[in-house]
Design a protein around this motif. Sequence first.
Motif, PDB file in Angstrom:
ATOM      1  N   LEU A 164      61.530  58.529  34.391  1.00  0.00           N
ATOM      2  CA  LEU A 164      61.007  57.726  33.173  1.00  0.00           C
ATOM      3  C   LEU A 164      59.654  58.014  33.066  1.00  0.00           C
ATOM      4  O   LEU A 164      58.881  57.945  33.887  1.00  0.00           O
ATOM      5  N   SER A 165      59.410  58.304  31.910  1.00  0.00           N
ATOM      6  CA  SER A 165      57.689  58.634  31.495  1.00  0.00           C
ATOM      7  C   SER A 165      57.375  57.816  30.268  1.00  0.00           C
ATOM      8  O   SER A 165      58.025  57.549  29.525  1.00  0.00           O
ATOM      9  N   GLU A 166      56.157  57.568  30.519  1.00  0.00           N
ATOM     10  CA  GLU A 166      55.485  56.568  29.287  1.00  0.00           C
ATOM     11  C   GLU A 166      53.992  57.674  28.988  1.00  0.00           C
ATOM     12  O   GLU A 166      53.166  57.619  30.131  1.00  0.00           O
ATOM     13  N   LYS A 167      54.077  58.315  27.915  1.00  0.00           N
ATOM     14  CA  LYS A 167      52.600  58.930  27.658  1.00  0.00           C
ATOM     15  C   LYS A 167      51.507  58.110  27.495  1.00  0.00           C
ATOM     16  O   LYS A 167      51.737  56.707  27.387  1.00  0.00           O
ATOM     17  N   PHE A 168      50.318  58.770  27.665  1.00  0.00           N
ATOM     18  CA  PHE A 168      49.063  58.036  27.610  1.00  0.00           C
ATOM     19  C   PHE A 168      48.649  57.503  26.138  1.00  0.00           C
ATOM     20  O   PHE A 168      48.743  58.290  25.384  1.00  0.00           O
ATOM     21  N   GLU A 169      48.959  56.115  26.082  1.00  0.00           N
ATOM     22  CA  GLU A 169      48.728  55.360  24.928  1.00  0.00           C
ATOM     23  C   GLU A 169      48.022  54.179  24.634  1.00  0.00           C
ATOM     24  O   GLU A 169      47.848  53.616  25.840  1.00  0.00           O
ATOM     25  N   ALA A 170      47.595  53.500  23.624  1.00  0.00           N
ATOM     26  CA  ALA A 170      47.262  52.113  23.706  1.00  0.00           C
ATOM     27  C   ALA A 170      48.474  51.452  23.964  1.00  0.00           C
ATOM     28  O   ALA A 170      49.797  51.338  23.268  1.00  0.00           O
ATOM     29  N   GLN A 171      48.677  50.448  24.719  1.00  0.00           N
ATOM     30  CA  GLN A 171      49.695  49.627  25.083  1.00  0.00           C
ATOM     31  C   GLN A 171      49.677  48.286  24.882  1.00  0.00           C
ATOM     32  O   GLN A 171      50.625  47.525  24.534  1.00  0.00           O
ATOM     33  N   SER A 172      48.229  47.575  24.987  1.00  0.00           N
ATOM     34  CA  SER A 172      48.291  46.282  24.566  1.00  0.00           C
ATOM     35  C   SER A 172      46.962  45.792  24.293  1.00  0.00           C
ATOM     36  O   SER A 172      45.793  46.234  24.466  1.00  0.00           O
ATOM     37  N   LEU A 173      46.953  44.312  23.666  1.00  0.00           N
ATOM     38  CA  LEU A 173      45.613  43.832  23.546  1.00  0.00           C
ATOM     39  C   LEU A 173      45.783  42.537  24.422  1.00  0.00           C
ATOM     40  O   LEU A 173      46.622  41.976  24.702  1.00  0.00           O
ATOM     41  N   GLY A 174      44.438  42.225  25.004  1.00  0.00           N
ATOM     42  CA  GLY A 174      44.326  41.127  25.987  1.00  0.00           C
ATOM     43  C   GLY A 174      43.197  40.410  25.805  1.00  0.00           C
ATOM     44  O   GLY A 174      42.272  40.670  25.132  1.00  0.00           O
ATOM     45  N   LEU A 175      43.293  39.054  26.197  1.00  0.00           N
ATOM     46  CA  LEU A 175      42.139  38.169  26.222  1.00  0.00           C
ATOM     47  C   LEU A 175      42.039  37.574  27.672  1.00  0.00           C
ATOM     48  O   LEU A 175      43.112  36.834  28.233  1.00  0.00           O
ATOM     49  N   ASN A 176      41.107  37.908  28.295  1.00  0.00           N
ATOM     50  CA  ASN A 176      40.814  37.283  29.637  1.00  0.00           C
ATOM     51  C   ASN A 176      39.655  35.996  29.538  1.00  0.00           C
ATOM     52  O   ASN A 176      38.765  36.394  28.895  1.00  0.00           O
ATOM     53  N   ILE A 177      40.045  34.988  30.110  1.00  0.00           N
ATOM     54  CA  ILE A 177      39.058  33.861  30.221  1.00  0.00           C
ATOM     55  C   ILE A 177      38.929  33.575  31.525  1.00  0.00           C
ATOM     56  O   ILE A 177      39.963  33.140  32.495  1.00  0.00           O
ATOM     57  N   ASP A 178      37.636  33.820  32.102  1.00  0.00           N
ATOM     58  CA  ASP A 178      37.265  33.726  33.584  1.00  0.00           C
ATOM     59  C   ASP A 178      36.460  32.617  33.788  1.00  0.00           C
ATOM     60  O   ASP A 178      35.371  32.588  33.116  1.00  0.00           O
ATOM     61  N   CYS A 179      36.569  31.527  34.499  1.00  0.00           N
ATOM     62  CA  CYS A 179      35.607  30.301  34.671  1.00  0.00           C
ATOM     63  C   CYS A 179      35.594  30.152  36.245  1.00  0.00           C
ATOM     64  O   CYS A 179      36.142  30.469  37.013  1.00  0.00           O
ATOM     65  N   SER A 180      34.367  29.602  36.480  1.00  0.00           N
ATOM     66  CA  SER A 180      33.954  29.244  37.862  1.00  0.00           C
ATOM     67  C   SER A 180      33.027  28.220  37.718  1.00  0.00           C
ATOM     68  O   SER A 180      31.852  28.068  36.889  1.00  0.00           O
ATOM     69  N   TYR A 181      33.249  27.033  38.763  1.00  0.00           N
ATOM     70  CA  TYR A 181      32.427  25.964  38.886  1.00  0.00           C
ATOM     71  C   TYR A 181      32.003  26.063  40.407  1.00  0.00           C
ATOM     72  O   TYR A 181      32.920  26.120  41.211  1.00  0.00           O
ATOM     73  N   THR A 182      30.624  26.092  40.646  1.00  0.00           N
ATOM     74  CA  THR A 182      30.332  26.015  41.977  1.00  0.00           C
ATOM     75  C   THR A 182      29.317  25.091  42.236  1.00  0.00           C
ATOM     76  O   THR A 182      28.524  24.555  41.439  1.00  0.00           O
ATOM     77  N   VAL A 183      29.574  24.170  43.515  1.00  0.00           N
ATOM     78  CA  VAL A 183      28.572  23.279  43.827  1.00  0.00           C
ATOM     79  C   VAL A 183      28.470  23.311  45.505  1.00  0.00           C
ATOM     80  O   VAL A 183      29.550  23.294  46.277  1.00  0.00           O
ATOM     81  N   GLY A 184      27.394  23.555  45.966  1.00  0.00           N
ATOM     82  CA  GLY A 184      27.124  23.869  47.182  1.00  0.00           C
ATOM     83  C   GLY A 184      27.823  25.175  47.894  1.00  0.00           C
ATOM     84  O   GLY A 184      27.792  25.976  47.032  1.00  0.00           O
ATOM     85  N   ASN A 185      28.626  24.738  48.855  1.00  0.00           N
ATOM     86  CA  ASN A 185      29.657  26.052  49.183  1.00  0.00           C
ATOM     87  C   ASN A 185      30.971  25.952  48.541  1.00  0.00           C
ATOM     88  O   ASN A 185      31.597  27.036  49.038  1.00  0.00           O
ATOM     89  N   LEU A 186      31.171  25.234  47.875  1.00  0.00           N
ATOM     90  CA  LEU A 186      32.585  24.937  47.274  1.00  0.00           C
ATOM     91  C   LEU A 186      32.474  25.455  45.823  1.00  0.00           C
ATOM     92  O   LEU A 186      31.771  25.511  45.186  1.00  0.00           O
ATOM     93  N   SER A 187      33.573  26.523  45.580  1.00  0.00           N
ATOM     94  CA  SER A 187      33.784  27.029  44.373  1.00  0.00           C
ATOM     95  C   SER A 187      35.370  26.667  43.769  1.00  0.00           C
ATOM     96  O   SER A 187      36.168  26.812  44.655  1.00  0.00           O
ATOM     97  N   ILE A 188      35.388  26.532  42.395  1.00  0.00           N
ATOM     98  CA  ILE A 188      36.566  26.501  41.908  1.00  0.00           C
ATOM     99  C   ILE A 188      36.848  27.548  40.721  1.00  0.00           C
ATOM    100  O   ILE A 188      35.860  27.448  39.806  1.00  0.00           O
ATOM    101  N   ASN A 189      37.748  28.577  40.762  1.00  0.00           N
ATOM    102  CA  ASN A 189      37.900  29.599  39.869  1.00  0.00           C
ATOM    103  C   ASN A 189      39.224  29.654  39.014  1.00  0.00           C
ATOM    104  O   ASN A 189      40.395  30.150  39.625  1.00  0.00           O
TER     105      ASN A 189
END
Length: 326
Positions: A272-297
């Motif tokens: 099975l083969s898929e040629k090189f082409e535009a495959q998808s549109l994406g939205l990435n939302i990356d968050c990070s909260y840091t306090v002292g040595n602790l982080s939430i992502n």
Amino acid sequence: MQNFLLPALLSLFISLNVSAQQPAAEKEKALKDSAAIMQDLLNLLDSSDEPSSYALVTLGIGNRLFSLHNNQLNAQQSTSATIVYNPSIGYFHKSGFSLSGGAYLLNDAEKGFGITQYSLTPAFDLQGSDKFNFGVSYTRYFVKDEFSAYSSPVQNDLYTSFSYKKPWIEPGIALGYSTGEYKQSIIKDTTINNIHRVIYDSATFSIKSFSAMLSAGHRFDWQNVFKKADGFELSPSLLLNFGSSTTNIAHKTNASNLLKLLTKKGKLRRQLSEKFEAQSLGLNIDCSYTVGNLSINPQMYFDYYLPSSTDQKFTQVFTLSLGYSF
């Protein structure tokens, strides 16, 4: 650091005014002491921006199985509703090199709750540049059961990314190359020409996938949000994903004649083969909260598949991790 800078400057100002009314020898000593205080303060300010080495322990939850970085690859997984628990530990050197390892725990429909795979990731991320972001990583997945639908079909995942930080909208490009295999088996109890037969077939799918991603995003950050020395970062980005893949299929069966007949009629494909082409549109939302040595992502990725398909075109990948550095 501004909270430390103001008292130090006030202290210097007072010491200089007091020393003006003292003898020359004491005045010279006071100036030297004040200069030493300022130098120590400047050294402290300078060192605060330097990279440092640390270890990080994290506990994550989400539906990500395929790749630590390549969300386009993760969007192709068929078990997106599965909840995955991902404890990991890593060491990050101030030079930019790092090594991390993790385990994937989930509830397998057949085997119950347990570990389905492990991962080991050496990586390098550019440190100290105010113009560029650059990173490269290789992840090796150790899968316990290649027949399981809850294991990653990717065992080798190479990923590199580059972005330019100067514009308000940061342009970037990422490349990924992944290889691996997974297996499927079929056992059919049937009767052919009044003869009872048990037909067995095991198929091995060997995958090679190449992906390229163009991105545009911006990083927002706020300091002292809820208390001193904490920070929140939000990084949304839009992606246009390109890719190609090749899957070779090998069979082991006790019905070789039937296999040859189905292959000859085109009902059983060996590649099975898929040629090189535009495959998808994406939205990435990356968050990070840091306090002292602790982080939430928390991280969310939304993907819309562009080529025509009868399969689901909209998928989402999410992770939430809690980390402690030391």
